[in-house]
Design a protein around this motif. Structure first.
Motif, PDB file in Angstrom:
ATOM      1  N   ARG A 144       0.622  -0.582  -0.426  1.00  0.00           N
ATOM      2  CA  ARG A 144       0.016   0.089  -0.367  1.00  0.00           C
ATOM      3  C   ARG A 144       0.948   0.432   0.262  1.00  0.00           C
ATOM      4  O   ARG A 144       0.493   2.040  -0.763  1.00  0.00           O
ATOM      5  N   PRO A 250       2.914   0.509 -10.037  1.00  0.00           N
ATOM      6  CA  PRO A 250       1.382   0.234  -9.802  1.00  0.00           C
ATOM      7  C   PRO A 250       1.168   1.644 -10.035  1.00  0.00           C
ATOM      8  O   PRO A 250       2.366   2.921  -9.310  1.00  0.00           O
ATOM      9  N   ASP A 251       0.164   2.586  -9.807  1.00  0.00           N
ATOM     10  CA  ASP A 251      -0.157   4.012  -9.749  1.00  0.00           C
ATOM     11  C   ASP A 251      -0.673   3.833  -8.136  1.00  0.00           C
ATOM     12  O   ASP A 251      -1.792   5.133  -8.227  1.00  0.00           O
ATOM     13  N   ASP A 252      -1.314   2.815  -8.312  1.00  0.00           N
ATOM     14  CA  ASP A 252      -2.432   2.809  -6.923  1.00  0.00           C
ATOM     15  C   ASP A 252      -1.240   2.642  -5.390  1.00  0.00           C
ATOM     16  O   ASP A 252      -2.164   2.400  -4.321  1.00  0.00           O
ATOM     17  N   ARG A 280       1.605   9.759 -12.718  1.00  0.00           N
ATOM     18  CA  ARG A 280       0.360   9.428 -12.500  1.00  0.00           C
ATOM     19  C   ARG A 280      -0.120  10.809 -12.310  1.00  0.00           C
ATOM     20  O   ARG A 280      -1.058  10.574 -11.866  1.00  0.00           O
ATOM     21  N   ARG A 283      -4.380  10.804 -12.978  1.00  0.00           N
ATOM     22  CA  ARG A 283      -4.083   8.568 -13.615  1.00  0.00           C
ATOM     23  C   ARG A 283      -5.150   8.307 -11.795  1.00  0.00           C
ATOM     24  O   ARG A 283      -5.534   7.395 -11.989  1.00  0.00           O
ATOM     25  N   SER A 284      -4.340   8.573 -10.991  1.00  0.00           N
ATOM     26  CA  SER A 284      -3.789   8.124 -10.000  1.00  0.00           C
ATOM     27  C   SER A 284      -4.226   9.392  -8.615  1.00  0.00           C
ATOM     28  O   SER A 284      -4.292  10.403  -8.278  1.00  0.00           O
ATOM     29  N   ARG A 285      -4.798   8.554  -7.329  1.00  0.00           N
ATOM     30  CA  ARG A 285      -5.476   9.672  -6.479  1.00  0.00           C
ATOM     31  C   ARG A 285      -4.383   9.148  -4.925  1.00  0.00           C
ATOM     32  O   ARG A 285      -4.217   9.706  -3.952  1.00  0.00           O
ATOM     33  N   ALA A 286      -3.698   8.203  -5.739  1.00  0.00           N
ATOM     34  CA  ALA A 286      -2.476   7.728  -4.843  1.00  0.00           C
ATOM     35  C   ALA A 286      -1.180   8.462  -4.443  1.00  0.00           C
ATOM     36  O   ALA A 286      -0.481   9.210  -5.697  1.00  0.00           O
TER      37      ALA A 286
END
Length: 584
Positions: A144, A250-252, A280, A283-286
């Motif tokens: 994570r 990964p983007d998350d 990102r 594309r991503s909220r992470a």
């Protein structure tokens, strides 16, 4: 006390912690990896923090971070694992070769441990930091968050070489320490003693300075010869480097990188943030965050602890606690002169051009640095003598890295010095620095060391950032582009900026013999004096590019909005320091 001090205040009761348990796992190829497990002695499940170490889990727990019990008492399961071939784990340690797969296997295993909520985060510095990025490229489902510190991005350019020059002191020290650990594992007492002693006092005065006898005699315990014999980027380096694996990441997964102004791998940390944030965008909220503070790779010196930064980050991204509502920027830079923090959306590029000029006596501290280009051409001559190379003092590339006074070095006749007038008002620099230098030499190969410093009113000369380049036969030098990492400093009135140029920075980098021979093949007797010719003026405009607020887009041929020197009598648009920022 900084504005980040509230992070140290306890906001909830601490949990009791169970005695540590030794646990083991098997990798996909059957290697046993051992770890110590710390978890709260209470009902419930918690996120897992996984720290994977190359130097033995029992001796490296508190070199940079709080003891795992500290994190466990705050609601985390903590796993400290010996990497393959390290500590009591199986296998042979080969730098970076197995960390992608082993890291992914360790994340999946850690997610299944007693007390785990199934969410895993990685932390660690240096080697353990870049191993996190390699694990990120494997995209294990339970991962994570990662929090690499002092890690870099590319093994070739952040760990082994810089600007084409071998990172002699840094690479040799690490090779000796890792070789001593390898000898200890097989109970080779003689090798362990010799290698350990050499790591404490680097054997740089031998016949071949870059290949001391200890590393030649015990080459079986180390990667050093492999690195020394691969002086150019290629596929073998790419196979070890997160930079080459960006497309797989990964983007998350939340990413917070921590760097230090005097960390040898800072340039790669800046590159990694730019690459990950750019990938990102939209594309991503992470979140992807970067914090650069007053620390060195040897450990925290001043400012907030790494633990306070990490705990706030992990609480936010793993538990959803203490979110800052988006007030903080993606980039947080510590101002080494003013002691405050600057919050920015991105790392500003090198923009405003400060031109070099001279009366030909820059090696007598007669060079000038300013916004206006000189009307006439100038030439400075610097002679590098290998019998007494210009020493590395402070900076990022030697074991005693940091902010050391280099005033005595700048008085040497083999150092060309270019200085601004004293400032009339405060000047803030925040972002990347670069140098475009018109230089030539009377040898096929030569080195250029460039150091940017602040000259204090009391006469101290304190390095802010530096860069180094090794010019191989046939390389272009019209101009020679030298990346100088980054800086964040608000210079006080009466201070000045100084650029220092030399043909060596020893033992940070090997002395260039002038022939183009590789360091591992160069004896002390082979090195010859080298004369450097440094040009400036309209036809060969050597210039330093600095990150001044509002000046990033200034064209090189035009004066950029700039600081106020007493002689100018004009107000500076950069007098006000950037506001202090809120907590992570």
């Amino acid at each position: 006390m900084t504005h980040l001090a509230p992070l140290l205040v306890e906001t909830s009761p601490l949990l009791p912690v169970r005695p540590p348990e030794t646990v083991s796992m098997r990798t996909r190829d059957g290697a046993r990896l051992d770890a110590d497990l710390y978890r709260p002695d209470a009902a419930g499940t918690w996120p897992v923090l996984l720290l994977r170490l190359p130097c033995g889990r029992r001796t490296a727990l508190t070199s940079h971070y709080a003891h795992p019990r500290w994190y466990a008492a705050r609601g985390y399961v903590v796993v400290v694992q010996d990497m393959r071939g390290c500590g009591t784990s199986d296998g042979r340690f080969r730098p970076f070769e197995a960390e992608r797969e082993d890291g992914a296997d360790a994340v999946a295993w850690a997610a299944s441990l007693p007390g785990s909520s199934g969410a895993v985060a990685l932390y660690g510095c240096g080697y353990a930091g870049i191993a996190q990025l390699l694990t990120l490229a494997a995209a294990p489902p339970a991962l994570r968050a990662v929090a690499p510190s002092f890690a870099g991005w590319d093994v070739f350019s952040d760990w082994a070489y810089e600007g084409g020059a071998f990172r002699l002191a840094d690479a040799m020290e690490w090779a000796l320490r890792s070789a001593a650990e390898a000898a200890r594992r097989v109970e080779d007492g003689t090798a362990h003693r010799i290698l350990s002693d050499a790591a404490r006092r680097l054997p740089l005065d031998e016949e071949i300075p870059s290949r001391p006898q200890a590393l030649r005699d015990y080459a079986r315990y180390t990667h050093y010869d492999d690195w020394l014999s691969l002086p150019a980027p290629d596929r073998s380096w790419d196979a070890l480097s997160p930079r080459a694996m960006l497309a797989d990441m990964p983007d998350d997964v939340a990413v917070m990188q921590i760097g230090g102004w005097y960390d040898p791998r800072l340039a790669g940390t800046l590159d990694a943030h730019e690459a990950l944030a750019g990938r990102r965008e939209g594309r991503s909220r992470a979140p992807v965050r970067l914090v650069v503070g007053p620390w060195t790779a040897a450990g925290p010196q001043d400012g907030p602890s790494l633990d306070s930064l990490q705990l706030a980050w992990f609480d936010r991204v793993l538990k959803g606690e203490g979110a800052d509502g988006g007030r903080g920027g993606a980039v947080r830079l510590h101002d080494v002169e003013a002691g405050r923090w600057h919050d920015l959306p991105a790392v500003p590029p090198a923009g405003a051009a400060f031109h070099l000029s001279s009366d030909g006596l820059a090696n007598r501290q007669g060079g000038r640095l300013g916004l206006e280009m000189a009307e006439s051409a100038a030439l400075d001559v610097v002679v590098h003598d290998p019998r007494g190379p210009v020493p590395a003092v402070g900076g990022h590339a030697v074991p005693d890295a940091g902010c050391r006074d280099r005033a005595a070095v700048d008085r040497r006749p083999d150092v060309a010095v270019y200085t601004t007038p004293p400032l009339g008002e405060p000047l803030t620099l925040a972002g990347r620095v670069a140098l475009d230098l018109w230089v030539e030499a009377d040898a096929p190969s030569f080195d250029v060391s460039a150091v940017l410093s602040v000259v204090r009113p009391d006469g101290r000369v304190l390095p802010l950032t530096q860069g180094h380049a090794r010019v191989e036969p046939g390389d272009p030098t019209r101009p020679l582009a030298i990346a100088m990492r980054g800086v964040c400093a608000t210079l006080a009135p009466g201070s000045a900026l100084r650029l220092s140029l030399a043909g060596a920075c020893f033992p940070a980098y090997p002395v260039n013999p002038g022939t183009g021979a590789e360091p591992g093949e160069t004896r002390r007797v082979d090195a010859q004096p080298i004369t450097l010719l440094i040009h400036s003026g309209p036809d060969r405009p050597s210039r330093l590019r600095l990150p001044l607020p509002g000046a990033a887009d200034a064209p090189f041929g035009q004066p950029a909005p700039g600081p106020s020197f007493p002689a100018s009598g004009t107000a500076s648009p950069f007098a006000a320091a950037t506001r202090q920022t809120s907590r992570l």
